[in-house]
Structure formats: structure tokens, C-alpha cells
Design an enzyme around this catalytic site. Structure first.
Site, PDB file in Angstrom:
ATOM      1  CD  GLU A  60      -2.984  -0.578   0.066  1.00 52.98           C
ATOM      2  OE1 GLU A  60      -2.910   0.524  -0.473  1.00 52.98           O
ATOM      3  OE2 GLU A  60      -3.821  -1.419  -0.269  1.00 52.98           O
TER       4      GLU A  60
ATOM      5  CE  LYS B  25      -0.503  -7.234   6.739  1.00 51.44           C
ATOM      6  NZ  LYS B  25      -0.922  -8.368   5.919  1.00 51.44           N
ATOM      7  CG  ASP B  26       2.034  -1.338   3.085  1.00 52.66           C
ATOM      8  OD1 ASP B  26       1.419  -1.970   3.952  1.00 52.66           O
ATOM      9  OD2 ASP B  26       1.493  -0.730   2.172  1.00 52.66           O
ATOM     10  CE  LYS B  27      12.525  -1.287   1.059  1.00 53.88           C
ATOM     11  NZ  LYS B  27      13.463  -1.203  -0.079  1.00 53.88           N
TER      12      LYS B  27
END
Length: 632
Positions: free
Chosen positions: A54, A264-266
């Protein structure tokens, strides 16, 4: 419903924070029509290169040229069908992800619990009490010499492979006591009764043999302990696969020993559940001493791994700094988000950041135009790239020699390297086979990007034509089956019930004129909507249904003021564990920020919710252009 001019938000980068010690199941789209609803799969779970975190924003440094130069040729929202807004409020500007700690994601498990890292302790072993164990073991059953021999055998210090204990009092009760004493006092040893020359012996031995030393994970695992250690992974500024690769190296495991419910996002702080097969909580907890930007805790043992898509969603805490909106504007925007929601567009991270969009490659695959697929992936392209990729593309354009082009790449694992390796192995007349060397998830990324552009475009047309009201010809789901609404049924339906299909061979389309738009769009691209099965089974698209409007839950917000732009404005789980104080805000501070929280189901994009609030263009191209102006 509004179509006001978007106000791009500057995206500033750069933050170094450390903890002292790191969508959809793609098969489903292909094999069967899938329902993308509140309990659908996550946006992009187990993908090699197809990560869709995201709001992912690069730090902007490329070899030779600036990130801004590279993004001159990138995509905007208009290019991928993202056109409309739900609310007619006036947008306002702000800085999205100035620090990665401004974007915090907590996974929501299938029980609906928001996961937190709040316990670093090792779980106590649950002892399985059997009827035999309830009886005390007689310590005098074994002699001191026998105990010494058994202890050495247990630690592999005994030169023999076993220890034989003669049973003088040959009764079943006595033998049972000896068997029990050995197994209880020396875990890892097994026993058997043998008869030699008319005498009976109880023989103790290692069931696993000496191989247990080289692979201790597989052995000495109590039967009453679940085979999988589940734990909460807290990570900062790392994507999920990077974090798992780090853990794999420390534990000397293959990455596929780990399972999880979604990536999940970095560029964020994220908290999610991970499971690993037959690794103790002690070994995992020990890693906290040496990990950077990763923390492990909340350990439990269970009998099952995790599966992609099992989560209920994610809870987001997002900070938008230096906002220009008044308190009244903020209230109007967030009230609309809470009450009505946002258009459930596929976000910009679905479509890549280079001058050759992933959906163009996907279209060529669906058209069975393999020469164009190779050309799109390998040809020189405008915009800055790393120098070795530029040299590789130039070599390919000049010589069409896959081996020569491959030599220009220091890392052969990129998509270009894998395709060139396939072409050098199988030849340019076997492109389908050569293309197959690219990991499957990467290959599917291309065709799913094409589906996503079609869906975004059709939903924009649907909102333009009919607004936020259910109408005759719209689709709703009854169970997992799509149903076309009659005029009478539409009167009793909400816009939140309406779904639109991703194109495929096993979906139906709206019966109003927007439904006909699917056929027109695919036909213009040289595709037949009535024939979405592909010669290569992997690329046959069943299609799926996706809700057009998503209403977030647990929405809350506050406008905060602060003086120091370097401080974190969110109190993270790790900071709470370290007993660090929560951020203190100055009511007279010179900077204003919007801190918002909301929960979303899987397969939805937080960036699209933020877009609705700020009326911004979330493409990196637009953000980078504004960034350059903002900081110069």
C-alpha cells in the site's frame, strides 16, 4: 460523486529508524470466478516481484539520474482508469509518507482481532499428562552407572549406538518402569526389549540416529506441542519477503518453511502473523538480539500453518503532514469516508512504475502475441534506469542475441534476466517456454494488471453514468453467484451491494450500457470477450467480482500540531514495549498533520481511501513532479 481536479500531494522521503534488534491468490483468478469481497483474499500475497504494498513510494535514488527523471515517463491515474471521486468536498494538500513511520499497518486475523506485538516472553510448555505419567517414576529403577551411560548416549558422547540394560527381575511391571524412566528422564531416546542368549535387555537408542545433530529442527519435538510456532512479526521499512529471507538465513531454513496470510508494505511499520514449522520460540526470540528493523514476539504453538487470504483485513494508521485543509474541510472529508466510503479502484502499485506499463505486456500475452511480449519487456525505454539495464536493452536492440544481452546483467534474477536466460536455452522460436522461466506469479502479474485496468475504467464509467445509486442492470452477489438487478430490486439495494466483474470466461456482465463497454474495450484491444480461454492454461482468465464502493470500518481522525518534523507522530508497538513515551503534541505547534485510522478488507488499497480524502493523484509521477517543485 465528484470529478474535481485532483490536488497531488508531495511525497517526501528519508527516515532512518531502527528497532535494536527487521491480493488475491493469483490462482483463484485463473481457475474459477472469484468473489472479491470483505472476506476475499489479500491484495497481492505471495509474489516474487509482484509486490503491491500500500502506498509504496521509492526513495528516489537511481544510478546516474534522478528518480524524478525516471518518472517523467511513468503512469498517472488517468492512464489506468482512475477518474472519479465519491464525495464533492474540496480537496486539500499534505505530505504523504514523509517518514515511513507515518504509515502503520496492523493485520486483522480471521477471528477479527487486530494484531499487536506486545509480548516477547517464551510460552510455557504444556505438559501432556497421561495415566502412566501420573504415577511417579521410581528413581532407583536405574543405577548411577546406567544413568551416566544414558546421559552420554542422549548427548551422542557414547561411542556405542545404544545402551543395553539387563532386566534381572523379568516381570512386565519392572520392564514398564524401566522403559518409562528412560523416556521420561532422557527425552530423545527410544527403548525396545530384546532377548539375547536367554536373557532380556531393554535397549535405549536414538530413534533419529546421529543425523539429528545436523538437523535438530526435525527431532526432539514433543508430541503434545503444536508443529508450527506462530509469532507476530513487527517490521520497519522492509517488505514481507525480505524479512522472511532474513529470518531464513539466520535459522538456516528455506523461506518456504514460513507461512503468512498476506504481504505487507515496505515503506511502513507493519505488524503481521507468521508461522514456521518446528522452530522453537526460544530460537526465534534469540534472534531479537541481532535483528535490525525486525522484532518477533507473541509466540504460540499450533497444529496448522497460515494460508494466504485467511486474514479479515488490515488496520491502518496514516499520518498526512503539513496539511492545508481547514478543520471543517478535514471533518467533511473524513465524515464522507466514514459514511459513504471510496471507489474500490486497483491502486497505482498494481501497474508498475516504468514507461512500459505491465498491463500492456498482459494484453500482448492474452492476444498470444509473444514477439510483442518479448519486445515490451526487453526493448529500450525512455526514462532513467539502472545503467546495467540500459546496456542490456541496448545490446538486445542491436544484436537480438539473448546470451550477449544477458552478459550485461550482474543480477540474472530480474525479469529481464530470466527471460533472456529462457531465450538462450530454448531459442527465439520457443518464446512461450522461455517466458515460463519467469516465476509464475510474475507472469500472472501482467495479465491481472490488464484485468485491473479494464475494471477501473468500467467502474469510472459506471459512476459517471449512474452515480451512487443501484440501478436496473447492475450486478449483486447472491452467495458467490452474480445476479442482474431488475428495476424493482434496484430500489431496495445500496451502492455498497453492487459488484463489477473482472473480465473472464466465467463471469456475467451488467445488462446496462456499461456492461457493453467491456466488449467494446476488449475488442479495441484485439480481444474477444467471449473467448477468454488461452492456449496456455496458465493464462486463461475465469474472472472475478469486486465491490465498487468500500466503506472502511473503525474510522477515526484528529488534527495534530507539532514543532519538530523529525519526530514520529505514531506510538509504535516497539516503542510501547521499550516503555518509550508517546509523542507529545503542541497545540500551538507550527506544523499541522492529519492522523487518521481505518480498517479495510483484503484486496483493497489504502492509497485509494487516502486519495478520496485529499483528492490527490496518487501516481508516483504526479507526486514526484510536485515533490520537485515543493523542495526546490
Amino acid at each position: 460523486m465528484a470529478e474535481s481536479e485532483p490536488k497531488p500531494v508531495p511525497v517526501q522521503v528519508g527516515e532512518k529508524r531502527c528497532c535494536p534488534e527487521d491480493e488475491d491468490d493469483e490462482d483463484a483468478l485463473l481457475k474459477r470466478p472469484r468473489v472479491e469481497d470483505d472476506h476475499g483474499n489479500g491484495g497481492s500475497p505471495h509474489k516474487d516481484k509482484e509486490e503491491e504494498p500500500e502506498g509504496e513510494i521509492s526513495n528516489g535514488e537511481e544510478d546516474g539520474e534522478t528518480f524524478a527523471d525516471m518518472m517523467k515517463h511513468g503512469l498517472t491515474e488517468l492512464d489506468v482508469g482512475i477518474l472519479k471521486y465519491v464525495s464533492d468536498h474540496e480537496g486539500f494538500s499534505g505530505i504523504l509518507k514523509e517518514r515511513y513511520s507515518d504509515f502503520v499497518v496492523h493485520e486483522i486475523n480471521k477471528q477479527g482481532k487486530i494484531l499487536h506485538l506486545d509480548d516477547l516472553s517464551i510460552p510455557a510448555e504444556v505438559q501432556e499428562v497421561t495415566e502412566a505419567q501420573e504415577q511417579p517414576v521410581d528413581p532407583d529403577v536405574l543405577t548411577e552407572e546406567q544413568k551416566k551411560q544414558l546421559g552420554e548416549l542422549q548427548l551422542f558422547k557414547n561411542k556405542e549406538d545404544n545402551v543395553s540394560i539387563e532386566v534381572v527381575d523379568d516381570s512386565k511391571e519392572k520392564r514398564t518402569l524401566v522403559h518409562k524412566a528412560i523416556k521420561t528422564q532422557y527425552p530423545g531416546l527410544e527403548t525396545k526389549t530384546e532377548e539375547k542368549e536367554g536373557r532380556k535387555f531393554i535397549v535405549a537408542y536414538h530413534a533419529a540416529g546421529k543425523k539429528a545433530l545436523s538437523a535438530p529442527r526435525k527431532h526432539f519435538w514433543p508430541k503434545n506441542r503444536g508443529s508450527f510456532c506462530h509469532f507476530v512479526l513487527y517490521k520497519e521499512n522492509k517488505d514481507t519477503m525480505d524479512a522472511i529471507n532474513v529470518l531464513s538465513k539466520f535459522l538456516r531454513l528455506r523461506p518456504n518453511m514460513f507461512s503468512y496470510m498476506g504481504t505487507k508494505d515496505k515503506r511502513a511499520i507493519t505488524v503481521q502473523e507468521i508461522a514456521v514449522l518446528k522452530i522453537t520460540a526460544e530460537r526465534l526470540a534469540h534472534l531479537n538480539k541481532c535483528l535490525i528493523n525486525l522484532k518477533l514476539g507473541n509466540f504460540t504453538y499450533k497444529n496448522h500453518p497460515l494460508k494466504l487470504g485467511e486474514l479479515q483485513g488490515n488496520h491502518f494508521t496514516v499520518v498526512i503532514r503539513n496539511i492545508s485543509g481547514t478543520d471543517a474541510q478535514v471533518h467533511q472529508a473524513l465524515t464522507s469516508l466514514k459514511q459513504t466510503g471510496f471507489i474500490n479502484y486497483y491502486g497505482m502499485q498494481r501497474f508498475g512504475t516504468t514507461a512500459v506499463p505491465t498491463q500492456h505486456v498482459g494484453r500482448a500475452i492474452l492476444k498470444n502475441n509473444w514477439k510483442e511480449v518479448v519486445d515490451l519487456i526487453l526493448k529500450p525505454r525512455p526514462g532513467a534506469e539502472k545503467e546495467f539495464l540500459v546496456r542490456c536493452r541496448e545490446e538486445w536492440a542491436k544484436t537480438q542475441d539473448p546470451e550477449a544481452a544477458l552478459k550485461k546483467l550482474p543480477n540474472k534474477r530480474c525479469v529481464e534476466g530470466q527471460l533472456l536466460r529462457g531465450l538462450s536455452m530454448y531459442g527465439k522460436k520457443n518464446i512461450v517456454t522461455a517466458f515460463g522461466l519467469i516465476p509464475r506469479n510474475n507472469r500472472l502479474m501482467y495479465i491481472h494488471s490488464y484485468q485491473s485496468v479494464v475494471w477501473n475504467t468500467m467502474v469510472s464509467r459506471r459512476i459517471e453514468a449512474f452515480g451512487l445509486k443501484a440501478v436496473e442492470g447492475d450486478l449483486v452477489l447472491k452467495g458467490t453467484t452474480a445476479h442482474i438487478l431488475s428495476a424493482e430490486e434496484a430500489e431496495n439495494c445500496s451502492i455498497h451491494d453492487i459488484v463489477m466483474p473482472l473480465p473472464g470466461f466465467d463471469v456475467i456482465y451488467p445488462s446496462h450500457h456499461v456492461g457493453k463497454g467491456y466488449r467494446e474495450m476488449l475488442s479495441a484491444d484485439g480481444l474477444d470477450i467471449d473467448n477468454m480461454r488461452h492456449k496456455v492454461k496458465d493464462y486463461s482468465l475465469a474472472g472475478a467480482y469486486r465491490r465498487i464502493i468500500i466503506r472502511p470500518s473503525d474510522v477515526s481522525w484528529e488534527v495534530i500540531q507539532y514543532d519538530d518534523p523529525r519526530i514520529s507522530l505514531v506510538h509504535s508497538d516497539f516503542e510501547k514495549l521499550e516503555n518509550k513515551p508517546a509523542p507529545v503534541f503542541n497545540k500551538e505547534g507550527k506544523y499541522r498533520a492529519l492522523r487518521m485510522e481505518f480498517s479495510l478488507p483484503p484486496s483493497t488499497y489504502a492509497t485509494m481511501a487516502i486519495r478520496e480524502v485529499l483528492k490527490l493523484d496518487t501516481s508516483i509521477k504526479k507526486q514526484t513532479q510536485l515533490n520537485t517543485t515543493w523542495f526546490n
